[in-house]
Enzyme design. Structure first.
Site, PDB file in Angstrom:
ATOM      1  N   ARG A 185      18.070  33.479  65.061  1.00 13.23           N
ATOM      2  CA  ARG A 185      17.768  35.260  66.318  1.00 13.23           C
ATOM      3  C   ARG A 185      17.042  34.138  67.357  1.00 13.23           C
ATOM      4  O   ARG A 185      17.442  34.427  68.373  1.00 13.23           O
ATOM      5  CB  ARG A 185      15.961  35.005  65.646  1.00 13.23           C
TER       6      ARG A 185
ATOM      7  N   CYS B 121      19.350  35.233  71.069  1.00 14.61           N
ATOM      8  CA  CYS B 121      18.474  35.997  72.314  1.00 14.61           C
ATOM      9  C   CYS B 121      18.805  34.895  73.254  1.00 14.61           C
ATOM     10  O   CYS B 121      18.925  35.328  74.662  1.00 14.61           O
ATOM     11  CB  CYS B 121      17.275  35.747  71.996  1.00 14.61           C
TER      12      CYS B 121
END
Lengths: 278, 206, 103
Positions: free
Chosen positions: A235, A239
């Site tokens: 994640r 990002c």
């Protein structure tokens, strides 16, 4: 009587429904909440039979199987609650480990154990952190799925008692607000205010306790759009890609600092993953 | 005498820094920068130089998601205003149809993107624009009927062009990228996006 | 060799409810890779479920079923402790058979 859950097909149906709803009404708050309800229903329908369980099962096998040059299993790996204790371990990570003299998140600790217990080289252990289909399955993702599933329902309880833990948290806080790159983006650009969306995707406000709790306790997750289980390291990595930064290295200090910042902010909430997301 | 003056100056500077932020906070900022440098690797078109902050990025990071103090905000806006380059031909409004494509295009500048392009503005990620596009984000304000509500005059054209070129000139620590200043969009692309906002025929103004 | 299926079988009243997760790419044959080359179709074609030597479910699948498919169904006649056997075969000739005990 038979029911086949067609993940991607269902996704397209939910998206079509959301668009149809938005087209009928003027794009008002009402249409937005209907769209959100549609997405919520879709998520609910996916709850039964989360393919993350396939990763959990494979991870449990990998945890117990003697592997590496030392032909040892990971069952003696200390995840923070003592050698071999898996239950509830993830809810207290990241934490300071005296043997490594370093604050570690789950992924970094797994690499450490693969090196120390199984005799795998550090480079080999961190070689394939994010899987891609059948040809490139990631053992780390499977192990993370298994270990995190053993913390389901356990309240997040990350400690800053050790000075290095407190320092990691403070640095993570700074990195969260660090803006850079050609677009001047930072984590805070998308995750610093309530009720924001990028396109139709809701963005959690990670500067608030509720936002951090909801976001952090639902990773790792099976991503229906990718057909893969994704970890919190993934994640963060993705990002930063979207932030137009260079690539965040797997298990790097910055990744652990940010994880520490968010995990600590999620304290008190029951851990609820591996989850399923679009 | 000279040496003493330098010593005084150094002491004075140290006191000033001390007043600005607490030393421990400064220390953590330094630690964060050092940690970032060792935690990323260059990939594709994204080199490690992207972690080097300019004055605006540094000051806005220090503001930690809040509006910076007024004098800091004014300094940021003044510095960024000076960077805006208006087109030499004086034409600010291009082709809104191209502008719409640029507003839809999310690719560009990521390490996973082809350095040869395309590079878009990804405006819909954050803003409502043409009402036909319902998949818009809400990080920025709605720009639906931008020109119709504000007027189509040259001053408003200059504002729209300038805001896209360098948003920090008008609102310090805005979340919006500085598309012209940082070389994300070309002059022609900024003209086309300006047209999407300012052309009376653009779907945004219907 | 494909990963094992994840099977749960439970008796509710006189009905056995079975939930199965299968690990499979289920490639449609419609997608292209980064180089623009079509990725060949690869999907489960048949699913057979047996209980006590009797077939309780037989299905033919196509490429429209999602990656890592989930199947849930019910049948009458099972008892606690009975075995339920599930088998699939795909268009490449890969096969997998797994068993679960009704709880």
């Amino acid at each position: 009587m038979m029911h086949i859950d067609r993940g991607l097909g269902a996704g397209r149906r939910a998206a079509a429904l959301a668009i149809a709803v938005a087209l009928v009404a003027a794009p008002t708050a009402l249409a937005q909440s209907s769209a959100a309800e549609g997405i919520a229903k879709y998520r609910e329908a996916l709850q039964d039979g989360n393919p993350a369980e396939l990763w959990e099962a494979r991870g449990e096998g990998l945890w117990k199987e003697p592997r590496g040059p030392a032909k040892a299993s990971l069952e003696q790996c200390d995840l923070g609650l003592g050698a071999g204790v898996v239950k509830g371990a993830y809810a207290q990570l990241p934490k300071y480990f005296a043997d490594a003299d370093r604050v570690m998140d789950l992924e970094t600790r797994l690499v450490w154990c693969m090196v120390k217990l199984q005799g795998t080289s550090d480079a080999d252990a961190r070689k394939n952190p994010f899987g891609n289909g059948t040809d490139r399955k990631s053992n780390i993702e499977a192990l993370v799925a298994y270990i995190t599933s053993e913390s389901r329902g356990v309240k997040m309880n990350v400690s800053l008692a050790h000075p290095k833990e407190a320092q990691m948290y403070k640095v993570g806080d700074k990195i969260f607000y660090f803006r850079g790159g050609p677009h001047d983006f930072g984590c805070v650009t998308c995750h610093g205010a309530d009720n924001q969306r990028i396109r139709l995707q809701d963005l959690p406000n990670l500067t608030k306790v509720e936002g951090a709790q909801k976001a952090y306790t639902t990773w790792p997750a099976y991503r229906v759009s990718q057909g893969e289980l994704r970890t919190f390291q993934w994640r963060l990595n993705d990002c930063f890609r979207q932030q137009r930064f260079p690539e965040l290295e797997f298990g790097s200090d910055a990744s652990i600092a940010l994880t520490m910042f968010l995990a600590k902010n999620a304290n008190g909430a029951a851990f609820d993953a591996p989850a399923i997301k679009r | 005498m000279t040496a003493r003056r330098i010593l005084f100056a150094a002491l004075f500077a140290a006191i000033l820094v001390g007043c600005a932020t607490s030393p421990s906070d400064d220390r953590i900022s330094v630690d964060a920068s050092t940690m970032l440098k060792s935690s990323f690797k260059a990939r594709g078109q994204a080199g490690l130089d992207r972690l080097d902050q300019d004055d605006t990025q540094r000051l806005c990071s220090e503001a930690a998601g809040k509006t910076p103090p007024r004098e800091v905000a004014e300094r940021i806006e003044k510095q960024n205003l000076a960077t805006i380059q208006y087109p030499a031909d004086g034409k600010l409004v291009g082709d809104w149809k191209n502008g719409e494509k640029i507003a839809q295009e999310g690719r560009g500048k990521q390490y996973s993107d082809d350095p040869a392009g395309p590079v878009g503005g990804n405006c819909y990620a954050c803003h409502q624009l043409a009402p036909q596009e319902v998949a818009y984000g809400t990080i920025g304000p709605s720009l639906y009927r931008f020109g119709k509500l504000r007027g189509y005059g040259i001053e408003m054209q200059r504002y729209a062009y300038g805001k896209i070129f360098n948003s920090e000139a008008f609102a310090a620590c805005s979340t919006m990228p500085r598309f012209g200043h940082n070389g994300i969009l070309s002059e022609q692309q900024i003209k086309d996006v300006t047209a999407l906002l300012m052309d009376p025929a653009s779907p945004v103004n219907q | 060799m494909a990963d094992p299926m994840k099977i749960r079988a439970s008796l509710v009243g006189d009905t056995t409810e079975v939930k199965v997760l299968m690990s499979h790419e289920m490639e449609t044959g419609q997608r292209k890779d980064a180089q623009g080359v079509v990725i060949p179709a690869w999907f489960i074609q048949t699913v057979t479920v047996t209980h006590g030597g009797k077939t309780v479910l037989a299905a033919q699948w196509g490429p429209a079923v999602s990656k890592n498919p989930f199947v849930s169904f019910k049948f009458k006649g099972g008892a606690k402790g009975d075995k339920v056997t599930i088998a699939w075969a795909d268009n490449r000739g890969d096969k997998r058979t797994d068993e679960a005990t009704i709880a």
